[in-house]
Design a protein around this motif. Structure first.
Motif, PDB file in Angstrom:
ATOM      1  N   ASP A 289      54.338 -29.684 -78.337  1.00 33.50           N
ATOM      2  CA  ASP A 289      55.591 -28.954 -78.192  1.00 33.50           C
ATOM      3  C   ASP A 289      56.649 -30.013 -77.916  1.00 33.50           C
ATOM      4  OD1 ASP A 289      57.847 -27.516 -77.219  1.00 33.50           O
ATOM      5  OD2 ASP A 289      56.558 -25.862 -76.583  1.00 33.50           O
TER       6      ASP A 289
ATOM      7  N   ASN B 189      53.022 -25.867 -73.137  1.00 32.18           N
ATOM      8  CA  ASN B 189      54.097 -25.060 -73.712  1.00 32.18           C
ATOM      9  C   ASN B 189      55.432 -25.455 -73.082  1.00 32.18           C
ATOM     10  OD1 ASN B 189      55.905 -22.822 -74.206  1.00 32.18           O
ATOM     11  ND2 ASN B 189      54.099 -21.621 -74.793  1.00 32.18           N
TER      12      ASN B 189
ATOM     13  N   HIS C 260      50.265 -23.001 -77.180  1.00 29.49           N
ATOM     14  CA  HIS C 260      51.450 -22.456 -77.855  1.00 29.49           C
ATOM     15  C   HIS C 260      51.017 -21.868 -79.191  1.00 29.49           C
ATOM     16  CE1 HIS C 260      55.383 -22.214 -79.798  1.00 29.49           C
ATOM     17  NE2 HIS C 260      55.924 -22.359 -78.596  1.00 29.49           N
TER      18      HIS C 260
END
Length: 271
Positions: A163, A204, A156
């Protein structure tokens, strides 16, 4: 010769009625069915469980808004240029949903789905525990690394350590009995890739959404559509805030006042 017919299982209207999915919109659906449930039903023609609705809702919430992203900026600047055209501002933001922003949801879902489908085509069984999934994931990471391909959803640009959407989505998937092979494979990739790549990348959250949507049985070909549906809600919020606290003009003027002319002949000589 008979007139052409156009079949549909979705909305129909008469002079006094509206039906959707064969049910009376006003009497059977409004006030009884959430928008999230309706979207599931319209795309699958199946009635979801309460758990599936909760999981789908969580996936949509995860993608709704991430601040001043290019999609939000595009919407705000279009609204600045054409405040009479909310549809234009919304469309401008949605058109930016592609390979770099929002697209990872579809890319990850498709990637995982292809691997799982290949396992089935080769007569293999879906792994039943983490160790077996880890073995599949190692083969996947090795193959992608050898081909110098990026695994969609791995890494990410902002969240380097975690995340926060990822553990929340996995937890909700377990709580709602929505956890399936796509999430299992993606989590396995998250576990094994450091030993093969020599570095650790986060899963992600948008990629986890793709895995979650696939596990919900939603059409793989439409996964980006669900991301756009979620972002449409976020863009509406961005436009509302643009009315309350406008930044579009400042953004435009900042770029305009910091523009430097570059002689095109110099560029041509450098080429």
């Amino acid at each position: 010769m008979s007139e052409p017919r156009f079949p549909t299982s979705l909305g129909m209207s008469t002079t006094s009625t509206i039906t959707l999915l064969g049910e009376d919109l006003a009497e059977d659906l409004m006030g009884k069915v959430s928008l999230t449930e309706l979207v599931y039903r319209m795309t699958t023609l199946e009635t979801p469980t309460a758990g599936q609705v909760r999981m789908l809702d969580a996936c949509l919430l995860a993608l709704a808004d991430h601040g001043f992203t290019p999609t939000a900026i595009a919407a705000r600047l279009t609204y600045l240029s054409a405040p009479d055209s909310v549809q234009g501002a919304m469309a401008a933001g949605l058109l930016g949903g592609g390979s770099r922003f929002l697209g990872v949801t579809e890319d990850c879902g498709r990637f995982l789905h292809a691997i799982i489908a290949d396992l089935a085509d080769r007569g293999g069984t879906v792994p039943s525990d983490d160790a077996a999934w880890d073995a599949v994931a190692r083969d996947v990471v090795r193959e992608e690394r050898a081909a110098k391909r990026i695994i969609p959803g791995l890494g990410h640009p902002v969240h380097k350590e975690l995340d926060p959407r990822t553990p929340a989505l996995v937890r909700i998937a377990h709580e709602t009995d929505s956890y399936g092979p796509h999430l299992a494979l993606f989590e396995a990739i998250g576990r094994v890739h450091p030993e093969l790549l020599g570095r650790t990348l986060v899963l992600n959250g948008a990629g986890v959404v793709g895995a979650g949507l696939a596990d919900l049985g939603l059409p793989i070909s439409l996964l980006r559509g669900f991301a756009l549906l979620a972002r449409a809600a976020g863009l509406l919020g961005q436009l509302a805030e643009e009315e309350r606290m406008p930044v579009g003009m400042d953004a435009y003027l900042f770029v305009e006042h910091h523009a430097d002319f570059v002689d095109p002949t110099t560029l041509a000589e450098d080429d």
